[in-house]
Design an enzyme around this catalytic site. Sequence first.
Site, PDB file in Angstrom:
ATOM      1  N   ALA A 156       8.474  -3.571 -19.722  1.00  0.00           N
ATOM      2  CA  ALA A 156       9.914  -3.340 -19.732  1.00  0.00           C
ATOM      3  C   ALA A 156      10.592  -3.892 -18.486  1.00  0.00           C
ATOM      4  CB  ALA A 156      10.196  -1.842 -19.871  1.00  0.00           C
ATOM      5  N   ALA A 232       6.142  -4.153  -7.384  1.00  0.00           N
ATOM      6  CA  ALA A 232       5.241  -3.466  -8.312  1.00  0.00           C
ATOM      7  C   ALA A 232       4.240  -2.586  -7.574  1.00  0.00           C
ATOM      8  CB  ALA A 232       4.544  -4.490  -9.204  1.00  0.00           C
ATOM      9  N   ARG A 233       3.127  -3.178  -7.125  1.00  0.00           N
ATOM     10  CA  ARG A 233       2.092  -2.455  -6.400  1.00  0.00           C
ATOM     11  C   ARG A 233       1.563  -3.340  -5.277  1.00  0.00           C
ATOM     12  NH1 ARG A 233       3.845   1.439  -8.224  1.00  0.00           N
ATOM     13  NH2 ARG A 233       2.857   3.124  -9.398  1.00  0.00           N
ATOM     14  N   ASP A 257       8.382  -4.545  -1.580  1.00  0.00           N
ATOM     15  CA  ASP A 257       8.845  -3.157  -1.567  1.00  0.00           C
ATOM     16  C   ASP A 257       7.652  -2.203  -1.547  1.00  0.00           C
ATOM     17  OD1 ASP A 257      10.978  -1.136  -1.812  1.00  0.00           O
ATOM     18  OD2 ASP A 257      10.074  -0.733  -3.775  1.00  0.00           O
ATOM     19  N   GLU A 262       0.532   3.170   2.042  1.00  0.00           N
ATOM     20  CA  GLU A 262       1.926   3.551   2.299  1.00  0.00           C
ATOM     21  C   GLU A 262       2.013   4.917   2.961  1.00  0.00           C
ATOM     22  OE1 GLU A 262       3.894   1.007  -1.392  1.00  0.00           O
ATOM     23  OE2 GLU A 262       3.543   3.158  -1.653  1.00  0.00           O
ATOM     24  N   HIS A 284       9.324   1.050  -0.426  1.00  0.00           N
ATOM     25  CA  HIS A 284       9.008   1.532  -1.775  1.00  0.00           C
ATOM     26  C   HIS A 284      10.187   2.312  -2.368  1.00  0.00           C
ATOM     27  CE1 HIS A 284       5.382   2.516  -4.545  1.00  0.00           C
ATOM     28  NE2 HIS A 284       6.501   2.498  -5.247  1.00  0.00           N
ATOM     29  N   VAL A 285      11.338   1.668  -2.364  1.00  0.00           N
ATOM     30  CA  VAL A 285      12.547   2.321  -2.866  1.00  0.00           C
ATOM     31  C   VAL A 285      13.177   1.571  -4.036  1.00  0.00           C
ATOM     32  CG1 VAL A 285      13.135   3.530  -0.734  1.00  0.00           C
ATOM     33  CG2 VAL A 285      13.920   1.172  -1.053  1.00  0.00           C
TER      34      VAL A 285
END
Length: 321
Positions: A156, A232-233, A257, A262, A284-285
């Site tokens: 998606a 993503a990761r 990101d 983390e 990571h936002v």
Amino acid sequence: MKIVFLDRATVPPQTVLRQPALAHEWTEYPSTRPTEVVERIRDADIVIVNKVKLPADVLAQASRLRLVAVAATGTDNVDLAACHARGIVVSNIRNYATHTVPEHTFALIFALRRSICAYRDAVRAGRWQEAGQFCFFDHPIRDLAGSTLGVIGDGALGQSVAHIGRALGMRVLMSGHKGRQGQGRLYTPFEETLRQADILTLHCPLNAHTRGMISTPEFAQMAQKPLLINTARGGLVDESAVGAALDAGHISGAAFDVTSVEPPPHNHPFMPLLARPNFILTPHVAWASSEAIQTLADQLIDNVDAFLNGKPANQVHPKAM
């Protein structure tokens, strides 16, 4: 029915998190260290978790556990095979970030493609006054229209990013992860996407097939010197190879990101890159618009309610790995 939320602080306090409909005992912790997990889930029937790791040896000590409700889409922090073997249902959150992540992705793309951060810093340092005219040209500015966007991942989020790219007049190449075959004529092979893309953006889950899928050999194939965007990761990219790829000119810029650890430690390979005008790291936002987080919170409790009503929803199975 005992429900334990191990890392409630990963959902903002202003987000409304309603209680499940059926009778239950609710316990939540702002965060949970690895050494605290076993004791906190020992008597739990349902565990809600975002990023806390649930490996097989920990799950084995939670004899009552029947549901792990992940407050995210990614489930790489949970041993799905161990859950399956123990009859534990795992659910995740789906399709909640189809606006926020693509918008953040393009915010990073625009910032790099038009050198927004570099020009902001230059103005702050007095460069405009030093130039003595109405503008200056210290950093490259490129249009997106007419450029080639390589999207790795066709879920998606990847499809939403592709839709925005087409609306901006970009040529879009859709590709699966490295090694994926048989996607059909509407998809471009991974290696060909690396060669053709002016901008490469990642939207894959982290699993055995995708971990480290971009490293030194892949950077060397990037003929167009693309921007690399990862919302993503962190584990999708060999982070230690990014600085060398920038130095060698294999990529013209990068924006992340996410990182593999983390928050990243002070000796993380991205830390020396932060002063570069062509590197951006956000914490990571990309997922974290107010609208998206409320949707996530609502769906999280929907998943718990569905399980309590005997109709589990959004189940994740080991084969998804």
